[in-house]
Motif scaffolding. Structure first.
Motif: not given
Ligand SMILES: Oc1ccccc1CN[C@@H]1C=C[C@@H](O)[C@H](O)[C@H]1O
Length: 331
Positions: A47, A80, A84, A132-133, A209, A211, A240, A290, A298
């Motif tokens: 990053k 990555h 951002w 990203n995002e 991603q 998540h 991710e 991830w 994380w």
């Molecule tokens: O799931 C989320 C909820 C709110 C904000 C961002 C995210 C996801 N954001 C991700 C998560 C972890 C970081 O290490 C990654 O670089 C990022 O892309």
């Protein structure tokens, strides 16, 4: 251990199986990572703030270690991330006196950063999360109000992709985002990538991603997002993937281990999600978790500081969970 079959081996010829890693995790559990994953992403160490903390200082030690580990084991490498709003130093957007930098200055810094970083790994990093995002979650809003948008303007995404393509024409350039299956945000991501492509911008892929959690998003919502993004003619990477034991707004902190019900739900979620991914294998080239195992997630501490989570197919001792076997059984 030798008896657990390789996760990436089971998906050979279908799509890559990746993990987000750090120098700490590859030093601690490199053999396990090489056994199960054939693609790596640096969770944090590529990053902006990690690699280029001051305008005249780059620090590639950690990124080089990860790249060398990937090459040693014949793994793909995802970059990555270049542009951002998080984990990017303030100096990028400021004049010496702290006032906002001009469009030209910020673009020049982006050219320098991308040129140096992508140039260093040219031909070694096959896919970059260039932006990203960039899409705002709030309904009614489109582009996230970031310093990139404020200083460069509405075309910062197009500029970023064009700069990246000039530097490494061989790299596949991705737009990456989260909550990417939410119908409203999905449509905004589609609108963005559609407009970039219509302007002739070199965007080659969309990073979903992934998540997600035990309770959502519904598999049909994931399917609709995959179909919509694939209809743009770009490649798809799941970038991710993790399946949180808690809904995003569930702040409970009483659990030190997943309940039996959570373990069962995780198995069923991974089973249905990988069944869907295999159905769309013609559009999906890579699925990255991830974290390599629960020991490196994380989600221990996000969004609730100090709270444990168990979102991955391998537990904190790197042992395969029932979810691992449900992912494998489809292959
Ligand atoms: O799931 C989320 C909820 C709110 C904000 C961002 C995210 C996801 N954001 C991700 C998560 C972890 C970081 O290490 C990654 O670089 C990022 O892309």
């Amino acid at each position: 251990d030798t008896k657990t079959p390789s996760l990436h081996g089971a998906y050979a010829g279908i799509f890559n199986i990746g993990a987000a890693v750090s120098t700490r995790t590859i030093r601690r559990e490199g053999g396990f990572i090489a056994a199960h994953y054939n693609s790596l992403t640096a969770e944090n160490q590529m990053k902006f703030e990690e690699i280029h903390p001051e305008e005249n200082r780059y620090d590639f030690a950690a990124a080089d270690e990860i790249a060398e580990f990937a090459e040693k084991h014949g793994m793909a490498l995802r970059g990555h991330t270049l542009v951002w709003h998080n984990q990017t130093p303030d100096w990028v957007f400021e004049e010496k006196d702290g006032s906002p930098a001009s469009r030209e200055k910020v673009l020049e810094r982006l050219r320098d950063h991308a040129g140096t970083v992508m140039g260093r790994y040219k031909g070694r990093i096959s896919a970059w999360d260039v932006v990203n995002e960039a899409i705002e979650d709030k309904s009614g809003a489109y582009l996230r109000e970031t310093k990139w948008l404020e200083t460069v303007g509405e075309d910062y995404l197009e500029q970023a992709f064009r700069i990246a393509h000039e530097i490494d024409p061989s790299a596949q350039l991705f737009y990456n985002d989260y909550n990417e299956t939410d119908p409203a945000k999905r449509d905004k991501i589609h609108r963005l990538v559609r407009s970039l492509l219509d302007a002739g911008t070199p965007v080659h892929g969309i990073g979903m991603q992934g998540h997600w959690n035990l309770y959502g998003p519904p598999i049909e919502e994931i399917r609709e997002a995959i179909e919509l993004y694939a209809s743009l003619g770009v490649r798809l990477h799941i970038t991710e993937l993790d399946i949180s034991a808690f809904r995003f707004d569930d702040r409970r902190t009483d659990l030190l281990a997943p309940t039996n019900e959570m373990e069962e739900l995780l198995t069923r979620r991974y089973e249905e999600i990988f069944r869907l991914f295999r159905e769309y294998r013609s559009a999906i080239d890579s699925v990255t978790f991830w974290g390599a195992a629960d020991s490196g997630t994380w989600l221990d501490g996000f969004p609730v500081r100090g709270r444990l989570n168990w979102p991955l197919p391998f537990d904190r001792e790197l042992k395969p969970k029932p979810a691992f076997w449900s992912i494998l059984d489809q292959a």
